[in-house]
Enzyme design. Structure first.
Site, PDB file in Angstrom:
ATOM      1  N   LYS A  13       0.829  -1.215   0.000  1.00 45.57           N
ATOM      2  CA  LYS A  13       0.000   0.000   0.000  1.00 45.57           C
ATOM      3  C   LYS A  13       0.865   1.268   0.000  1.00 45.57           C
ATOM      4  O   LYS A  13       0.591   2.212  -0.729  1.00 45.57           O
ATOM      5  CB  LYS A  13      -0.937   0.023   1.219  1.00 45.57           C
ATOM      6  N   ARG A  88      -9.179   1.782  10.003  1.00 43.41           N
ATOM      7  CA  ARG A  88      -8.780   0.422  10.361  1.00 43.41           C
ATOM      8  C   ARG A  88      -9.954  -0.418  10.855  1.00 43.41           C
ATOM      9  O   ARG A  88      -9.851  -1.636  10.942  1.00 43.41           O
ATOM     10  CB  ARG A  88      -7.718   0.445  11.470  1.00 43.41           C
ATOM     11  N   ARG A 127      12.900 -10.272   2.438  1.00 47.03           N
ATOM     12  CA  ARG A 127      13.333  -8.891   2.684  1.00 47.03           C
ATOM     13  C   ARG A 127      14.277  -8.842   3.885  1.00 47.03           C
ATOM     14  O   ARG A 127      15.271  -8.117   3.866  1.00 47.03           O
ATOM     15  CB  ARG A 127      12.110  -8.002   2.919  1.00 47.03           C
ATOM     16  N   ARG A 139      14.138  -4.541  10.109  1.00 49.20           N
ATOM     17  CA  ARG A 139      12.987  -3.891  10.728  1.00 49.20           C
ATOM     18  C   ARG A 139      12.251  -4.867  11.633  1.00 49.20           C
ATOM     19  O   ARG A 139      12.147  -6.055  11.332  1.00 49.20           O
ATOM     20  CB  ARG A 139      12.010  -3.418   9.641  1.00 49.20           C
ATOM     21  N   ARG A 150       0.471  -9.183  13.225  1.00 49.80           N
ATOM     22  CA  ARG A 150      -0.135  -8.044  12.523  1.00 49.80           C
ATOM     23  C   ARG A 150      -1.174  -8.510  11.515  1.00 49.80           C
ATOM     24  O   ARG A 150      -2.209  -7.867  11.324  1.00 49.80           O
ATOM     25  CB  ARG A 150       0.948  -7.228  11.803  1.00 49.80           C
TER      26      ARG A 150
END
Length: 203
Positions: A13, A88, A127, A139, A150
């Site tokens: 996104k 959300r 990644r 990260r 998540r």
């Protein structure tokens, strides 16, 4: 152009929002950025948010909605905006509808990036490996366990928005598993079609 981007974490996104920002010259509005800006600016709602965050608590829907409403009134959002990561929940989605109606505005589209969850986890792992190989810190969100949490949160709270906007006739879906440029083309094609329809209707 007033848009909402929907999709689970890792769907791309943010990348697509940045491309839309460059193409249409409208701001990308993410709740994190809006919260930080309101706190830094010291607005009334920013002060309320800071007090909650300083206490280590989650910012309520009421405060987040007030911050979004405040942001929509800023000059750079007059020509349109891209909401990324907001709404959300169904409560927030209702709030967006009210905010826009109060301003005589409406959403042009809600674009859902449809993805495969297992492939998304693979993307995250890849990644993280590439980041490590490059000697950079990984990260926190690129941890498969954190990402899985998540993802569950997304399906629990945010995925119901897909049905909400479909029922309103606003939902447009694109294949989020395609490569980045192909996803951008799909989105631009959708938006081009919307513009033509609006022109035909004299809007």
């Amino acid at each position: 152009m007033r848009l909402i981007l929907l999709g689970p974490p890792g769907a791309g996104k943010g990348t697509q929002a940045q491309r839309l920002v460059e193409k249409y010259g409208i701001p990308q509005l993410s709740t994190g950025d809006m919260l930080r800006a309101a706190v830094q600016a010291g607005t009334d709602v920013g002060k309320r948010a800071k007090a909650v965050m300083d206490a280590g608590e989650l910012v309520s829907d009421a405060i987040v909605n007030a911050i979004v409403a405040e942001r929509l009134d800023q000059p750079d959002a007059a020509r349109g905006f891209i909401l990324d990561g907001y709404p959300r929940t169904l409560v927030q989605a209702d709030a967006v509808q009210t905010m826009l109606k109060d301003r005589g505005l409406a959403l042009d589209a809600v674009i859902e990036l449809v993805v495969d969850d297992k492939a998304l986890v693979g993307r995250i792992i890849k990644r993280a490996e590439e980041t490590k190989t490059a000697g950079q810190p990984v990260r926190k969100d690129d941890n498969p366990e954190v990402f899985d949490e998540r993802l569950r949160e997304y399906y629990k709270k945010t995925a119901p928005l897909i049905g909400y906007y479909y029922a309103k006739g606003m939902l447009k879906s694109v294949d989020g598993m395609a490569d980045i440029d192909a996803v951008t083309k799909q989105i631009e094609s959708l938006l081009g079609g919307l513009k033509e329809k609006a022109a035909a209707q004299g809007r």
